[in-house]
Design a protein around this motif. Structure first.
Motif, PDB file in Angstrom:
ATOM      1  N   ARG A  66       0.837  -1.214   0.000  1.00  0.00           N
ATOM      2  CA  ARG A  66       0.000   0.000   0.000  1.00  0.00           C
ATOM      3  C   ARG A  66       0.865   1.254   0.000  1.00  0.00           C
ATOM      4  NH1 ARG A  66      -4.334  -1.788   4.596  1.00  0.00           N
ATOM      5  NH2 ARG A  66      -5.190  -3.545   3.440  1.00  0.00           N
ATOM      6  N   VAL A  67       1.927   1.220   0.808  1.00  0.00           N
ATOM      7  CA  VAL A  67       2.851   2.352   0.843  1.00  0.00           C
ATOM      8  C   VAL A  67       3.447   2.580  -0.541  1.00  0.00           C
ATOM      9  CG1 VAL A  67       5.090   3.138   1.739  1.00  0.00           C
ATOM     10  CG2 VAL A  67       3.395   2.163   3.305  1.00  0.00           C
ATOM     11  N   LEU A  68       3.862   1.498  -1.188  1.00  0.00           N
ATOM     12  CA  LEU A  68       4.459   1.613  -2.518  1.00  0.00           C
ATOM     13  C   LEU A  68       3.475   2.227  -3.513  1.00  0.00           C
ATOM     14  CD1 LEU A  68       6.777   1.103  -4.469  1.00  0.00           C
ATOM     15  CD2 LEU A  68       5.939  -1.243  -4.728  1.00  0.00           C
ATOM     16  N   LEU A  69       2.237   1.811  -3.460  1.00  0.00           N
ATOM     17  CA  LEU A  69       1.222   2.333  -4.378  1.00  0.00           C
ATOM     18  C   LEU A  69       1.028   3.839  -4.191  1.00  0.00           C
ATOM     19  CD1 LEU A  69      -0.948   1.596  -6.488  1.00  0.00           C
ATOM     20  CD2 LEU A  69      -2.530   1.358  -4.575  1.00  0.00           C
ATOM     21  N   VAL A  70       0.878   4.268  -2.952  1.00  0.00           N
ATOM     22  CA  VAL A  70       0.667   5.697  -2.701  1.00  0.00           C
ATOM     23  C   VAL A  70       1.937   6.491  -2.995  1.00  0.00           C
ATOM     24  CG1 VAL A  70       0.000   7.432  -0.988  1.00  0.00           C
ATOM     25  CG2 VAL A  70      -1.140   5.214  -1.014  1.00  0.00           C
ATOM     26  N   ALA A  71       3.093   5.937  -2.643  1.00  0.00           N
ATOM     27  CA  ALA A  71       4.358   6.630  -2.926  1.00  0.00           C
ATOM     28  C   ALA A  71       4.547   6.822  -4.425  1.00  0.00           C
ATOM     29  CB  ALA A  71       5.531   5.856  -2.333  1.00  0.00           C
ATOM     30  N   ALA A  72       4.151   5.827  -5.205  1.00  0.00           N
ATOM     31  CA  ALA A  72       4.248   5.962  -6.660  1.00  0.00           C
ATOM     32  C   ALA A  72       3.299   7.049  -7.159  1.00  0.00           C
ATOM     33  CB  ALA A  72       3.946   4.632  -7.328  1.00  0.00           C
ATOM     34  N   SER A  73       2.090   7.100  -6.607  1.00  0.00           N
ATOM     35  CA  SER A  73       1.129   8.146  -7.000  1.00  0.00           C
ATOM     36  C   SER A  73       1.647   9.526  -6.651  1.00  0.00           C
ATOM     37  CB  SER A  73      -0.206   7.935  -6.297  1.00  0.00           C
ATOM     38  OG  SER A  73      -0.801   6.748  -6.720  1.00  0.00           O
ATOM     39  N   ARG A  74       2.351   9.605  -5.563  1.00  0.00           N
ATOM     40  CA  ARG A  74       2.879  10.872  -5.065  1.00  0.00           C
ATOM     41  C   ARG A  74       4.242  11.197  -5.667  1.00  0.00           C
ATOM     42  NH1 ARG A  74       6.075  12.517  -1.134  1.00  0.00           N
ATOM     43  NH2 ARG A  74       5.549  14.359   0.016  1.00  0.00           N
ATOM     44  N   ALA A  75       4.835  10.238  -6.365  1.00  0.00           N
ATOM     45  CA  ALA A  75       6.170  10.378  -6.951  1.00  0.00           C
ATOM     46  C   ALA A  75       7.222  10.601  -5.876  1.00  0.00           C
ATOM     47  CB  ALA A  75       6.209  11.487  -8.002  1.00  0.00           C
ATOM     48  N   ASP A  76       7.092   9.861  -4.770  1.00  0.00           N
ATOM     49  CA  ASP A  76       8.046   9.934  -3.672  1.00  0.00           C
ATOM     50  C   ASP A  76       8.988   8.736  -3.805  1.00  0.00           C
ATOM     51  OD1 ASP A  76       9.400   9.863  -1.186  1.00  0.00           O
ATOM     52  OD2 ASP A  76       7.691  10.807  -0.180  1.00  0.00           O
ATOM     53  N   THR A  77      10.108   8.946  -4.486  1.00  0.00           N
ATOM     54  CA  THR A  77      11.040   7.870  -4.802  1.00  0.00           C
ATOM     55  C   THR A  77      11.641   7.241  -3.557  1.00  0.00           C
ATOM     56  OG1 THR A  77      11.558   9.020  -6.857  1.00  0.00           O
ATOM     57  CG2 THR A  77      13.054   7.275  -6.192  1.00  0.00           C
ATOM     58  N   ALA A  78      12.017   8.056  -2.572  1.00  0.00           N
ATOM     59  CA  ALA A  78      12.643   7.521  -1.363  1.00  0.00           C
ATOM     60  C   ALA A  78      11.709   6.549  -0.638  1.00  0.00           C
ATOM     61  CB  ALA A  78      13.051   8.663  -0.428  1.00  0.00           C
ATOM     62  N   VAL A  79      10.457   6.909  -0.504  1.00  0.00           N
ATOM     63  CA  VAL A  79       9.501   6.037   0.180  1.00  0.00           C
ATOM     64  C   VAL A  79       9.185   4.818  -0.676  1.00  0.00           C
ATOM     65  CG1 VAL A  79       7.168   5.870   1.141  1.00  0.00           C
ATOM     66  CG2 VAL A  79       8.546   7.900   1.588  1.00  0.00           C
ATOM     67  N   ALA A  80       9.106   4.987  -1.982  1.00  0.00           N
ATOM     68  CA  ALA A  80       8.837   3.852  -2.868  1.00  0.00           C
ATOM     69  C   ALA A  80       9.953   2.811  -2.764  1.00  0.00           C
ATOM     70  CB  ALA A  80       8.676   4.328  -4.315  1.00  0.00           C
ATOM     71  N   ILE A  81      11.187   3.265  -2.734  1.00  0.00           N
ATOM     72  CA  ILE A  81      12.323   2.353  -2.599  1.00  0.00           C
ATOM     73  C   ILE A  81      12.277   1.646  -1.249  1.00  0.00           C
ATOM     74  CG2 ILE A  81      14.848   2.247  -2.346  1.00  0.00           C
ATOM     75  CD1 ILE A  81      14.937   4.498  -4.522  1.00  0.00           C
ATOM     76  N   LEU A  82      12.004   2.400  -0.180  1.00  0.00           N
ATOM     77  CA  LEU A  82      11.898   1.817   1.157  1.00  0.00           C
ATOM     78  C   LEU A  82      10.797   0.756   1.200  1.00  0.00           C
ATOM     79  CD1 LEU A  82      12.578   1.749   4.197  1.00  0.00           C
ATOM     80  CD2 LEU A  82      11.015   3.687   4.480  1.00  0.00           C
ATOM     81  N   ALA A  83       9.656   1.046   0.610  1.00  0.00           N
ATOM     82  CA  ALA A  83       8.539   0.092   0.604  1.00  0.00           C
ATOM     83  C   ALA A  83       8.889  -1.163  -0.189  1.00  0.00           C
ATOM     84  CB  ALA A  83       7.297   0.758   0.019  1.00  0.00           C
ATOM     85  N   ALA A  84       9.524  -0.993  -1.337  1.00  0.00           N
ATOM     86  CA  ALA A  84       9.916  -2.155  -2.151  1.00  0.00           C
ATOM     87  C   ALA A  84      10.923  -3.023  -1.394  1.00  0.00           C
ATOM     88  CB  ALA A  84      10.499  -1.689  -3.481  1.00  0.00           C
TER      89      ALA A  84
END
Length: 128
Positions: free
Chosen positions: A94-112
């Protein structure tokens, strides 16, 4: 039975004009709130699993989004580690999905990374 409004200030026709009494948030602000909420849930499960380093990284992102450090409680749910890992994986997704929508690369990487870590922890030894 239906009775029409008798005042001019409360009519449907006046909506959208004049002063608005409630706050409006932008899409970006809504995504920040949603992202911080999902990260906080992931943080709670990560704390329960006793994973200090990932928990600190998640807490730092929550603090960045909220402007204050998150409240942390290492309460125990009594769930087994496998159940907690599955829940953490779902929350990280869920974090990855929202981070991608928000274009927050740091959080997307952390979630992955968290998704990968929890998947690996759930795999039987030697299964690849």
């Amino acid at each position: 039975m239906y009775e029409p409004n008798r005042t001019k200030t409360a009519t449907v026709h006046r909506m959208g004009r004049g002063r608005v009494d409630y706050p409006h948030r932008s899409r970006a602000e809504e995504l920040d709130i949603q992202l911080a909420g999902h990260l906080s849930a992931l943080l709670a499960v990560t704390d329960e699993l006793g994973l200090e380093e990932p928990a600190e990284r998640i807490a730092a992102q929550v603090a960045r989004l909220r402007g204050a450090p998150p409240a942390r409680n290492a309460g125990r749910s009594g769930e087994d580690a496998a159940t907690l890992r599955r829940r953490a994986h779902e929350l990280a997704a869920r974090v990855l999905l929202v981070a991608a929508s928000r274009a927050d690369t740091a959080v997307a990487i952390l979630a992955a990374e968290q998704m990968d870590a929890h998947t690996a922890a759930l795999e039987p030894a030697g299964a690849h």
